[in-house]
Design a protein around this motif. Structure first.
Motif, PDB file in Angstrom:
ATOM      1  N   ALA A 198       0.669  -1.108   0.132  1.00 43.97           N
ATOM      2  CA  ALA A 198       0.008  -0.025  -0.075  1.00 43.97           C
ATOM      3  C   ALA A 198       0.958   1.288   0.131  1.00 43.97           C
ATOM      4  O   ALA A 198       0.529   2.277  -0.644  1.00 43.97           O
ATOM      5  N   MET A 199       1.901   1.380   0.655  1.00 39.22           N
ATOM      6  CA  MET A 199       2.858   2.337   0.973  1.00 39.22           C
ATOM      7  C   MET A 199       3.650   2.608  -0.341  1.00 39.22           C
ATOM      8  O   MET A 199       3.738   3.793  -1.040  1.00 39.22           O
ATOM      9  N   ALA A 200       4.039   1.485  -1.356  1.00 34.60           N
ATOM     10  CA  ALA A 200       4.628   1.485  -2.466  1.00 34.60           C
ATOM     11  C   ALA A 200       3.657   2.074  -3.356  1.00 34.60           C
ATOM     12  O   ALA A 200       4.158   3.030  -4.369  1.00 34.60           O
ATOM     13  N   GLN A 201       2.293   1.746  -3.409  1.00 32.29           N
ATOM     14  CA  GLN A 201       1.589   2.518  -4.321  1.00 32.29           C
ATOM     15  C   GLN A 201       1.049   3.763  -4.154  1.00 32.29           C
ATOM     16  O   GLN A 201       0.941   4.674  -4.961  1.00 32.29           O
ATOM     17  N   VAL A 202       1.153   4.258  -2.808  1.00 37.08           N
ATOM     18  CA  VAL A 202       1.121   5.637  -2.449  1.00 37.08           C
ATOM     19  C   VAL A 202       2.158   6.589  -3.139  1.00 37.08           C
ATOM     20  O   VAL A 202       2.017   7.510  -3.476  1.00 37.08           O
ATOM     21  N   GLU A 203       3.431   5.881  -2.865  1.00 42.82           N
ATOM     22  CA  GLU A 203       4.566   6.640  -3.227  1.00 42.82           C
ATOM     23  C   GLU A 203       4.691   6.725  -4.773  1.00 42.82           C
ATOM     24  O   GLU A 203       5.041   7.691  -5.462  1.00 42.82           O
ATOM     25  N   ASN A 247      12.509  10.834 -12.464  1.00 46.49           N
ATOM     26  CA  ASN A 247      13.284   9.945 -11.883  1.00 46.49           C
ATOM     27  C   ASN A 247      12.647   9.188 -10.880  1.00 46.49           C
ATOM     28  O   ASN A 247      12.979   8.101 -10.466  1.00 46.49           O
ATOM     29  N   SER A 248      12.000   9.976 -10.003  1.00 46.02           N
ATOM     30  CA  SER A 248      11.364   9.490  -8.696  1.00 46.02           C
ATOM     31  C   SER A 248      10.268   8.418  -9.130  1.00 46.02           C
ATOM     32  O   SER A 248       9.954   7.518  -8.343  1.00 46.02           O
ATOM     33  N   LEU A 249       9.620   9.006 -10.176  1.00 43.85           N
ATOM     34  CA  LEU A 249       8.543   7.760 -10.555  1.00 43.85           C
ATOM     35  C   LEU A 249       9.173   6.874 -10.941  1.00 43.85           C
ATOM     36  O   LEU A 249       8.365   5.721 -10.914  1.00 43.85           O
ATOM     37  N   GLN A 250      10.337   6.561 -11.744  1.00 50.14           N
ATOM     38  CA  GLN A 250      10.761   5.396 -12.174  1.00 50.14           C
ATOM     39  C   GLN A 250      11.180   4.461 -10.912  1.00 50.14           C
ATOM     40  O   GLN A 250      11.167   3.239 -10.870  1.00 50.14           O
ATOM     41  N   ALA A 255       9.975  -0.143  -6.948  1.00 52.07           N
ATOM     42  CA  ALA A 255       9.777  -0.326  -5.536  1.00 52.07           C
ATOM     43  C   ALA A 255       8.182  -1.053  -5.511  1.00 52.07           C
ATOM     44  O   ALA A 255       8.057  -1.956  -4.728  1.00 52.07           O
ATOM     45  N   LEU A 256       7.296  -0.519  -6.518  1.00 56.12           N
ATOM     46  CA  LEU A 256       6.176  -1.072  -6.549  1.00 56.12           C
ATOM     47  C   LEU A 256       5.954  -2.379  -7.022  1.00 56.12           C
ATOM     48  O   LEU A 256       5.370  -3.419  -6.229  1.00 56.12           O
ATOM     49  N   LYS A 257       6.886  -2.788  -7.922  1.00 55.45           N
ATOM     50  CA  LYS A 257       6.775  -4.288  -8.376  1.00 55.45           C
ATOM     51  C   LYS A 257       7.355  -5.181  -7.378  1.00 55.45           C
ATOM     52  O   LYS A 257       6.892  -6.349  -7.393  1.00 55.45           O
ATOM     53  N   ARG A 258       8.368  -4.560  -6.604  1.00 51.52           N
ATOM     54  CA  ARG A 258       8.997  -5.426  -5.703  1.00 51.52           C
ATOM     55  C   ARG A 258       8.066  -5.889  -4.575  1.00 51.52           C
ATOM     56  O   ARG A 258       8.083  -6.827  -4.038  1.00 51.52           O
ATOM     57  N   ALA A 259       7.505  -4.834  -4.281  1.00 51.32           N
ATOM     58  CA  ALA A 259       6.259  -4.760  -3.137  1.00 51.32           C
ATOM     59  C   ALA A 259       5.261  -6.020  -3.514  1.00 51.32           C
ATOM     60  O   ALA A 259       4.922  -6.615  -2.670  1.00 51.32           O
ATOM     61  N   MET A 260       4.877  -5.714  -4.726  1.00 52.18           N
ATOM     62  CA  MET A 260       3.758  -6.817  -5.209  1.00 52.18           C
ATOM     63  C   MET A 260       4.353  -8.250  -5.449  1.00 52.18           C
ATOM     64  O   MET A 260       3.532  -8.951  -5.101  1.00 52.18           O
ATOM     65  N   SER A 261       5.457  -8.245  -5.795  1.00 57.33           N
ATOM     66  CA  SER A 261       5.994  -9.726  -5.945  1.00 57.33           C
ATOM     67  C   SER A 261       6.339 -10.299  -4.630  1.00 57.33           C
ATOM     68  O   SER A 261       5.941 -11.529  -4.357  1.00 57.33           O
ATOM     69  N   SER A 262       6.442  -9.446  -3.575  1.00 61.04           N
ATOM     70  CA  SER A 262       6.764  -9.932  -2.104  1.00 61.04           C
ATOM     71  C   SER A 262       5.474 -10.445  -1.658  1.00 61.04           C
ATOM     72  O   SER A 262       5.385 -11.531  -0.989  1.00 61.04           O
ATOM     73  N   LEU A 263       4.116  -9.738  -1.658  1.00 63.03           N
ATOM     74  CA  LEU A 263       3.086 -10.092  -1.293  1.00 63.03           C
ATOM     75  C   LEU A 263       2.611 -11.155  -2.005  1.00 63.03           C
ATOM     76  O   LEU A 263       2.027 -12.183  -1.371  1.00 63.03           O
ATOM     77  N   ALA A 264       2.521 -11.355  -3.432  1.00 61.50           N
ATOM     78  CA  ALA A 264       2.138 -12.489  -4.018  1.00 61.50           C
ATOM     79  C   ALA A 264       3.002 -13.742  -3.741  1.00 61.50           C
ATOM     80  O   ALA A 264       2.169 -14.849  -3.327  1.00 61.50           O
ATOM     81  N   SER A 265       4.134 -13.678  -3.371  1.00 59.09           N
ATOM     82  CA  SER A 265       4.912 -14.899  -2.831  1.00 59.09           C
ATOM     83  C   SER A 265       4.632 -15.230  -1.644  1.00 59.09           C
ATOM     84  O   SER A 265       4.628 -16.511  -1.410  1.00 59.09           O
ATOM     85  N   PHE A 266       4.188 -14.297  -0.850  1.00 52.82           N
ATOM     86  CA  PHE A 266       4.124 -14.631   0.828  1.00 52.82           C
ATOM     87  C   PHE A 266       2.825 -15.400   0.591  1.00 52.82           C
ATOM     88  O   PHE A 266       2.393 -16.317   1.392  1.00 52.82           O
ATOM     89  N   LEU A 267       1.665 -15.046  -0.331  1.00 49.40           N
ATOM     90  CA  LEU A 267       0.365 -15.547  -0.354  1.00 49.40           C
ATOM     91  C   LEU A 267       0.166 -16.753  -1.279  1.00 49.40           C
ATOM     92  O   LEU A 267      -0.626 -17.429  -1.328  1.00 49.40           O
ATOM     93  N   ASN A 268       1.589 -17.259  -1.637  1.00 51.82           N
ATOM     94  CA  ASN A 268       1.292 -18.387  -2.474  1.00 51.82           C
ATOM     95  C   ASN A 268       0.761 -18.263  -3.940  1.00 51.82           C
ATOM     96  O   ASN A 268       0.029 -19.064  -4.241  1.00 51.82           O
ATOM     97  N   LEU A 269       0.653 -16.781  -4.446  1.00 54.75           N
ATOM     98  CA  LEU A 269      -0.181 -16.763  -5.526  1.00 54.75           C
ATOM     99  C   LEU A 269       0.966 -16.822  -6.729  1.00 54.75           C
ATOM    100  O   LEU A 269       2.185 -17.068  -6.711  1.00 54.75           O
ATOM    101  N   LYS A 270       0.499 -16.989  -7.920  1.00 55.72           N
ATOM    102  CA  LYS A 270       1.179 -16.971  -9.151  1.00 55.72           C
ATOM    103  C   LYS A 270       2.029 -15.683  -9.209  1.00 55.72           C
ATOM    104  O   LYS A 270       1.630 -14.662  -8.906  1.00 55.72           O
TER     105      LYS A 270
END
Length: 497
Positions: A198-203, A247-250, A255-270
């Motif tokens: 959520a914080m990554a999305q806010v950022e 530059n900050s947007l990139q 960071a957003l992609k990493r946070a999404m991947s971490s949550l998906a991995s923790f929840l055992n999603l694809k």
């Protein structure tokens, strides 16, 4: 602006650009509660936790089964023996070697019941054997024990069954509450991953908005520079802000992609799953008295049960070594009937009475203090277990007190963070309008924008800290303060225990 964060910016749509991999992307919309439920059901940590519980559950089932009568059938379907053995010939007064050859088959059916009060076992059994001898004199013989009842136990006073009756139910209760404790720990982890995303999305949203604002302000600055309303230095500052914003947007996108991947991995999603998050709204006020939390922790927390188990097991070892350091003794007594005959029918005709009383004693005459040393070691281990238990109890109580206190603070901080966000939004909009009409400089505008971004971060962080504190209290007390029910009672009800 705050409403936009809650209902738009924080209703997160993580749509990663580029190739999503093979197969269709899995799309899922999650609230915090749904994320926690999914983690408790599908995560690898939940799988490990449930199997640890099942191991303890079946261990307890085995203990309960040992308290019930057991029925055992022991069979020797076939046994053939052929050998030359030495025999004494009484007529010739010499030893001679003779060939011995026979076939044997037999079975035993036994009912056994452990007796917890004394620590022994009652048994009821019946035997039947068949033997066929070969050689100079070939003959057949049946032997039977139609019924025999007996009792056996150790006599030194140590009763393992009595200690098991104290320890095994406690071990199962600890295993059950460790399951609930670990599930609440998973809730904490899920909350952390949830708000990281959520914080990554806010950022990311703020970075994207910053790009749009910077481009707009740079264009305004160019027009104002043409009429000498701002200096060239101010114009270059606006251009630098626009470049830095891209530059900050990139960086925010990475960071957003990493946070999404971490949550998906923790929840055992694809791996190519896309997730939408619905942030919880401001929670209702909840009062948790410290004394109540401490009382519930002492009653439910598995660490307290683990301390009691360690002390009981240490006391058991002291009792065993104290009673074993002098001598070992056991008794076995039985009464029944037996018979031997050349036919099966005669083997059960007119059986004779069979009686057995056996007492065995083992006395260590010289063991160089081994048993005494074992007893002293057991006593030392008991003292260590008691001291360690006291230290753990103090540390756990301090953790409960601090967590409850932090929870109350976090409730207040959410209100303050919400108010600060509203003020920061109004201040930025006012400063932006003043800059557009030339009544505010670039430094004031930058400062207002930074304050608004910080207020947004603080609000999300306040929500995260509140829910982390709440789930930690649930973990320490195993109590649902929203419903007022014990998590252990809910577990027992759901599983029919």
């Amino acid at each position: 602006m705050r409403k936009r964060i809650l209902y738009a910016c924080l209703v997160v749509w993580i749509g990663l650009t580029g190739n999503l991999g093979r197969g269709e992307a899995q799309s899922i919309v999650l609230s915090l509660r749904e994320t926690i439920e999914l983690a408790a059901d599908s995560s690898l940590e939940a799988f490990r936790t449930k199997n640890l519980y099942l191991s303890g559950y079946w261990e307890y089932r085995n203990y309960r089964a040992e308290r019930l009568p057991s029925l055992t059938l022991n069979l020797t379907p076939a046994e053939y023996y052929s050998d030359i053995t030495k025999r004494y010939d009484s007529e010739a007064d010499i030893d001679v070697y003779r060939k011995q050859q026979y076939f044997y088959a037999g079975g035993n059916l036994q009912v056994k019941q452990n007796f917890d009060l004394l620590g022994g076992s009652f048994y009821l059994d019946t035997d039947l054997g068949y033997m066929r001898y070969f050689g100079d004199q070939t003959y057949t013989q049946f032997t039977s024990v139609p019924i025999r009842i007996g009792y056996s136990q150790d006599l030194i006073g140590y009763n393992a069954f009595r200690w098991e009756k104290k320890i095994e139910p406690l071990k199962y209760e600890k295993v059950k509450k460790e399951l609930l404790y670990n599930i609440e720990a998973i809730s904490e982890q899920a909350t952390t991953y949830f708000f990281n995303l959520a914080m990554a999305q806010v950022e990311y949203d703020m970075a994207r908005e910053n790009v749009a604002n910077s481009d707009t302000l740079y264009r305004i600055g160019q027009e104002r520079h043409k009429i000498a309303a701002i200096s060239r230095a101010d114009l270059l500052t606006l251009r630098l802000d626009a470049t830095n914003a891209r530059n900050s947007l990139q960086n925010a996108d990475i960071a957003l992609k990493r946070a999404m991947s971490s949550l998906a991995s923790f929840l055992n999603l694809k791996e190519n799953a896309t997730i939408r998050l619905r942030l919880p709204s401001r929670p209702r006020a909840m009062e948790i008295p410290t004394d109540l939390a401490l009382s519930l922790a002492r009653e439910n927390n598995p660490e307290y049960l683990g301390m009691r188990q360690e002390v009981l097991e240490a006391e058991q070892e002291v009792d065993r070594t104290r009673k074993a350091k002098w001598f070992n003794a056991s008794v076995n007594a039985s009464v029944g009937f037996n018979q031997a005959a050349s036919t099966f029918r005669d083997a059960y005709r007119d059986p004779t009475r069979q009686e057995l009383v056996s007492i065995s004693v083992s006395i260590p005459l010289l063991d160089w203090g081994v048993r005494k040393g074992e007893h002293n070691i057991a006593k030392s281990n008991l003292n260590v277990a008691r001291i360690s238990s006291e230290q753990k109890e103090v540390a756990l109580e301090e953790d409960v007190v601090m967590t409850v206190s932090d929870f109350q603070v976090q409730q207040n901080l959410i209100g303050s963070a919400e108010e600060a966000l509203d003020i920061a939004e109004m201040a930025y909009e006012e400063t932006k309008q003043r800059f557009v009409i030339g009544r505010s400089d670039i430094n004031s505008l930058t400062l207002a924008w930074n304050r608004q971004q910080e207020a947004q971060r603080n609000y999300v962080t306040a929500l995260q800290n509140y829910w982390l504190s709440y789930y930690k209290i649930r973990k320490l007390t195993l109590h649902d303060f929203e419903t007022g029910l014990s998590l252990a009672d809910e577990f027992d009800y759901e599983h029919g225990l």
